[in-house]
Design a protein around this motif. Structure first.
Motif, PDB file in Angstrom:
ATOM      1  N   ALA A 173       0.843  -1.199   0.000  1.00 44.67           N
ATOM      2  CA  ALA A 173       0.000   0.000   0.000  1.00 44.67           C
ATOM      3  C   ALA A 173       0.880   1.253   0.000  1.00 44.67           C
ATOM      4  O   ALA A 173       0.598   2.227  -0.707  1.00 44.67           O
ATOM      5  CB  ALA A 173      -0.932  -0.001   1.223  1.00 44.67           C
TER       6      ALA A 173
ATOM      7  N   ALA B  45       2.325   1.649  -3.423  1.00 44.06           N
ATOM      8  CA  ALA B  45       1.274   2.061  -4.350  1.00 44.06           C
ATOM      9  C   ALA B  45       1.045   3.570  -4.262  1.00 44.06           C
ATOM     10  O   ALA B  45       0.880   4.244  -5.282  1.00 44.06           O
ATOM     11  CB  ALA B  45      -0.019   1.311  -4.031  1.00 44.06           C
ATOM     12  N   ARG B  46       1.030   4.089  -3.038  1.00 43.87           N
ATOM     13  CA  ARG B  46       0.812   5.538  -2.886  1.00 43.87           C
ATOM     14  C   ARG B  46       1.949   6.333  -3.509  1.00 43.87           C
ATOM     15  O   ARG B  46       1.709   7.344  -4.177  1.00 43.87           O
ATOM     16  CB  ARG B  46       0.658   5.903  -1.399  1.00 43.87           C
ATOM     17  CG  ARG B  46      -0.687   5.512  -0.813  1.00 43.87           C
ATOM     18  CD  ARG B  46      -0.960   6.205   0.515  1.00 43.87           C
ATOM     19  NE  ARG B  46      -0.009   5.830   1.540  1.00 43.87           N
ATOM     20  CZ  ARG B  46      -0.105   4.733   2.294  1.00 43.87           C
ATOM     21  NH1 ARG B  46      -1.118   3.904   2.128  1.00 43.87           N
ATOM     22  NH2 ARG B  46       0.792   4.464   3.215  1.00 43.87           N
TER      23      ARG B  46
ATOM     24  N   ASN C  83       1.560   6.130  -7.295  1.00 46.63           N
ATOM     25  CA  ASN C  83       0.427   6.942  -7.709  1.00 46.63           C
ATOM     26  C   ASN C  83       0.741   8.419  -7.747  1.00 46.63           C
ATOM     27  O   ASN C  83       0.288   9.134  -8.628  1.00 46.63           O
ATOM     28  CB  ASN C  83      -0.729   6.735  -6.736  1.00 46.63           C
ATOM     29  CG  ASN C  83      -1.808   5.900  -7.364  1.00 46.63           C
ATOM     30  OD1 ASN C  83      -2.646   6.429  -8.079  1.00 46.63           O
ATOM     31  ND2 ASN C  83      -1.749   4.613  -7.161  1.00 46.63           N
TER      32      ASN C  83
ATOM     33  N   ILE D 264      -0.667   0.885 -10.440  1.00 46.40           N
ATOM     34  CA  ILE D 264      -0.332  -0.503 -10.153  1.00 46.40           C
ATOM     35  C   ILE D 264      -1.422  -1.395 -10.700  1.00 46.40           C
ATOM     36  O   ILE D 264      -2.609  -1.174 -10.458  1.00 46.40           O
ATOM     37  CB  ILE D 264      -0.155  -0.733  -8.642  1.00 46.40           C
ATOM     38  CG1 ILE D 264       1.086   0.011  -8.176  1.00 46.40           C
ATOM     39  CG2 ILE D 264      -0.041  -2.227  -8.338  1.00 46.40           C
ATOM     40  CD1 ILE D 264       1.629  -0.484  -6.878  1.00 46.40           C
ATOM     41  N   LYS D 265      -1.011  -2.341 -11.478  1.00 45.63           N
ATOM     42  CA  LYS D 265      -1.954  -3.240 -12.123  1.00 45.63           C
ATOM     43  C   LYS D 265      -2.301  -4.411 -11.202  1.00 45.63           C
ATOM     44  O   LYS D 265      -3.445  -4.821 -11.119  1.00 45.63           O
ATOM     45  CB  LYS D 265      -1.295  -3.744 -13.413  1.00 45.63           C
ATOM     46  CG  LYS D 265      -2.134  -4.680 -14.256  1.00 45.63           C
ATOM     47  CD  LYS D 265      -3.287  -3.957 -14.927  1.00 45.63           C
ATOM     48  CE  LYS D 265      -4.138  -4.950 -15.713  1.00 45.63           C
ATOM     49  NZ  LYS D 265      -5.479  -4.421 -15.998  1.00 45.63           N
ATOM     50  N   GLN D 266      -1.323  -4.926 -10.532  1.00 46.15           N
ATOM     51  CA  GLN D 266      -1.568  -6.071  -9.658  1.00 46.15           C
ATOM     52  C   GLN D 266      -0.509  -6.126  -8.565  1.00 46.15           C
ATOM     53  O   GLN D 266       0.638  -5.758  -8.780  1.00 46.15           O
ATOM     54  CB  GLN D 266      -1.570  -7.378 -10.472  1.00 46.15           C
ATOM     55  CG  GLN D 266      -1.830  -8.628  -9.613  1.00 46.15           C
ATOM     56  CD  GLN D 266      -2.210  -9.855 -10.438  1.00 46.15           C
ATOM     57  OE1 GLN D 266      -2.807  -9.752 -11.505  1.00 46.15           O
ATOM     58  NE2 GLN D 266      -1.876 -11.032  -9.932  1.00 46.15           N
TER      59      GLN D 266
ATOM     60  N   HIS E  35      -5.820  12.610  -7.480  1.00 47.38           N
ATOM     61  CA  HIS E  35      -6.926  12.107  -6.664  1.00 47.38           C
ATOM     62  C   HIS E  35      -7.440  13.211  -5.756  1.00 47.38           C
ATOM     63  O   HIS E  35      -6.682  14.070  -5.314  1.00 47.38           O
ATOM     64  CB  HIS E  35      -6.456  10.959  -5.770  1.00 47.38           C
ATOM     65  CG  HIS E  35      -5.894   9.807  -6.521  1.00 47.38           C
ATOM     66  ND1 HIS E  35      -6.680   8.901  -7.172  1.00 47.38           N
ATOM     67  CD2 HIS E  35      -4.616   9.416  -6.737  1.00 47.38           C
ATOM     68  CE1 HIS E  35      -5.916   7.990  -7.748  1.00 47.38           C
ATOM     69  NE2 HIS E  35      -4.659   8.289  -7.505  1.00 47.38           N
TER      70      HIS E  35
END
Lengths: 415, 415
Positions: A23, A26-27, A30, A36-38, A179
């Motif tokens: 996580a 991912a942040r 982003n 992230i695809k997977q 976002h």
């Protein structure tokens, strides 16, 4: 630009540790516009790691690997990467110097097992890990980038911050992604969806709206992907403002923040103080608030009055009120609130009494019956809730309900 | 028997939430002898979900899917499952009744979007979700079992506990595994390992010992795998008893139970009551205790005295003590304990005061300095701890430290 994360280690697959690395990564990705695809968690198994690499490379341009790098013998990531790229392991002088330095610093003898940490696949560029002995490794192969990092969170974070993110920014011309999250409390997901359906229908293809519900709260997240629009930020802010206005009565914050932190922020900005009188929530509201650094500026403390004796003693609830109406009643929760406001001398207070369950319910007052009173000397809200049969949920829902009620009252308080 | 977990949802892939479901599911599966081969987090995307299902089915016998089930339109899991199994969606009467019941209970109108939650793939067996509107779905296809559950943790947990785990036990003839867990507090992992090294050396091949450390506590878990031994249970209990005796001074429980629940159990069996006076732990100890059903038999409540004013007012700490020694001091924590014992009239009390951080430290009393006092009128323990710089960890460590001290004192109390 697409990335995948592969985390290696049996400790995740047996549930011994929660994978918080992914996580966090991912942040960070982003933030620089990489999706992230997977995320795949795989075992410490050569063939399984090889398969995961092949699958990830079939979907993504960037493959980030964490875990499976350490001095003990069950770590096979490095050998498997060498096999995957069909290269040999070679000793890296800089890594050996780093390992030697770390052992010298802690005055511990360096073992062969530690020296072996300086062996890396021949085709990698080493990312020196100043926080540990296992190096980061950067590979470029067939137009794709692979990065292998240790699984220890602060070592991984250091390598990501200092090396991987800056290198990825340089390596790719990245599309923009923005976002914007809004927090609401006290209104269900589907009711929110109806209230803003027309706004959602008008969103352009490259702007997505997600509903993220959590006991008593819903986060609304707008994501704008680069669609050739002149100003993504302006565009997303416009939709966010429209949604915020539409749901203003249940809006808690226009940022990604926890409910209790949002309430603390508002109270701090208005110079207000808060105390609690908790029965069925048993200290949970106090705990939520005091998790946050700086909460003492707003939160003075309060009482956990599980027993009737303590309700009388600390909060001044009348014995007669408890006898006539019971501990879970409008009358009792009002006296609890008044007791907290008076005895703890804060601008606002929260009082909660209910039957968390699973036992203690009756036909009249089933498990899940909760009375909440929130307010100041001037203005109070008192409400009865009927939650479900699960104890922890009833505690969490009660806390969210109380904080949502406080949020509503605070809207009418001037700075 | 191998399982895979697929979690669906962009919120994991953008790092907005940490996937805690998978680790929890992994532990439940492990307890019944099912190993997880891979955990994959994929996006809310039809093709991607389809691919993940195909890949998982190529490796595992059981595929558990969480997330992507909710009333709003961004949820596509159900449609994708119908496509994967090549079946239609049909309305399920039982699910519709459940959704209707939930809305009736909360006195809210049911919308078309909610009614649509009763649509499920034709080939599934519905697992009714008593905690929410999205049903669990059980599929059997080509000799494999697929289970789809909502991603909201307590809904998933309920379905796993009540339905999925019992059904999996029935569906497969699982190899026997017996676990025996002991909880210790107040002694580090490596020190425990040294103390029981000779016992560990004598364990037969099919009995494993795992150290599961958690802030201030270590669980020792013996697992016996079916190795043709006549009586696995007798064998594992013998080793457990030997270990328990060896570490008896730091042993909290000989079952897999939380530290606070173990303390509650002991106190209840001895007919004792407890109250708290919490400063830096901010209600966390009260929350830990009151999470447990039946805690009111032991726990009367207490005070969260974040401010000095409340320390004086509710606990009777002397103004002079605070001025001379400070809020974080041996003198203050002793007065807090005495105040709790006197004002809350319980047999035992816990008092904690410290600097949780990240701010508020000084050269003299750095962040992480915590004073804990525990005891009864007759016997008290007072101890200073120096934890680290992380706020939440300091709160958790303080709570564990206090409960470990209480556990020690309780060993000397006769029933």
């Amino acid at each position: 630009m697409r990335a995948e994360v592969i985390t290696i280690g049996d400790e995740i697959l047996i549930g011994q540790i929660v994978d918080t690395n992914s996580a966090w990564m991912a942040r960070q990705l982003n933030n620089i516009g990489i999706k992230i695809k997977q995320i795949s968690s795989v075992s410490d198994d050569r063939q399984h790691i090889l398969n995961a690499l092949v699958e990830a490379a079939s979907r993504a341009d960037i493959i980030l690997i964490t875990g499976g790098l350490g001095p003990t013998k069950d770590d096979i990531t490095k050998n498997t990467l060498a096999e995957y790229f069909n290269v040999a392991l070679v000793e890296n002088a800089e890594t050996l110097a780093n390992v030697t330095r770390i052992f010298a610093k802690s005055n511990r003898p360096m073992l062969d097992i530690n020296k072996a940490q300086a062996l890396v696949p021949q085709n990698c560029e080493v990312l020196i890990n100043h926080n540990g002995t296992a190096p980061g490794m950067w590979f470029e192969s067939d137009g794709k980038i692979y990065v292998s990092m240790p699984g220890v969170p602060f070592e991984m974070m250091y390598l990501m911050d200092e090396q991987v993110i800056p290198r990825l920014k340089t390596a790719f011309k990245l599309p923009e992604i923005i976002h914007k999250t809004m927090l609401t409390a006290g209104e269900g997901e589907s009711f929110l969806a109806i209230r803003i359906a027309d706004i959602e229908d008008r969103l352009p293809e490259h702007v997505k709206l997600a509903y993220l519900p959590k006991l008593g709260q819903v986060r609304l997240r707008l994501s704008a992907y680069d669609g050739g629009t002149a100003n993504l930020e302006q565009e997303i802010n416009m939709f966010a403002a429209e949604i915020a206005e539409r749901v203003s009565d249940v809006l808690v914050a226009t940022e990604d923040v926890t409910l209790e932190k949002a309430v603390l922020n508002v109270m701090e900005s208005k110079g207000l103080t808060l105390s609690v009188a908790e029965s069925c929530t048993g200290g949970y509201i106090a705990h939520l608030l005091t998790q946050h650094a700086g909460s003492s500026k707003v939160f003075a403390g309060g009482a956990v009055t599980y027993s009737n004796t303590l309700k009388q003693q600390i909060l001044g609830v009348q014995r007669q009120t408890l006898d006539v109406y019971g501990a879970v009643s409008e009358e009792t929760v009002k006296e609890m609130l008044n007791g907290a406001l008076k005895n703890f001398n804060t601008n606002f207070a929260i009082a909660v009494t209910g039957i968390a369950g699973p036992d203690g319910g009756s036909a009249d007052k089933p498990v899940g019956t909760v009375w909440i009173a929130v307010g100041s000397i001037e203005k109070k809200l008192v409400k009865k809730f009927t939650f479900g049969s699960k104890r922890l949920q009833n505690i969490e829902r009660s806390a969210a309900g109380a904080l949502a009620m406080l949020n509503t009252l605070l809207k009418d308080v001037d700075k």
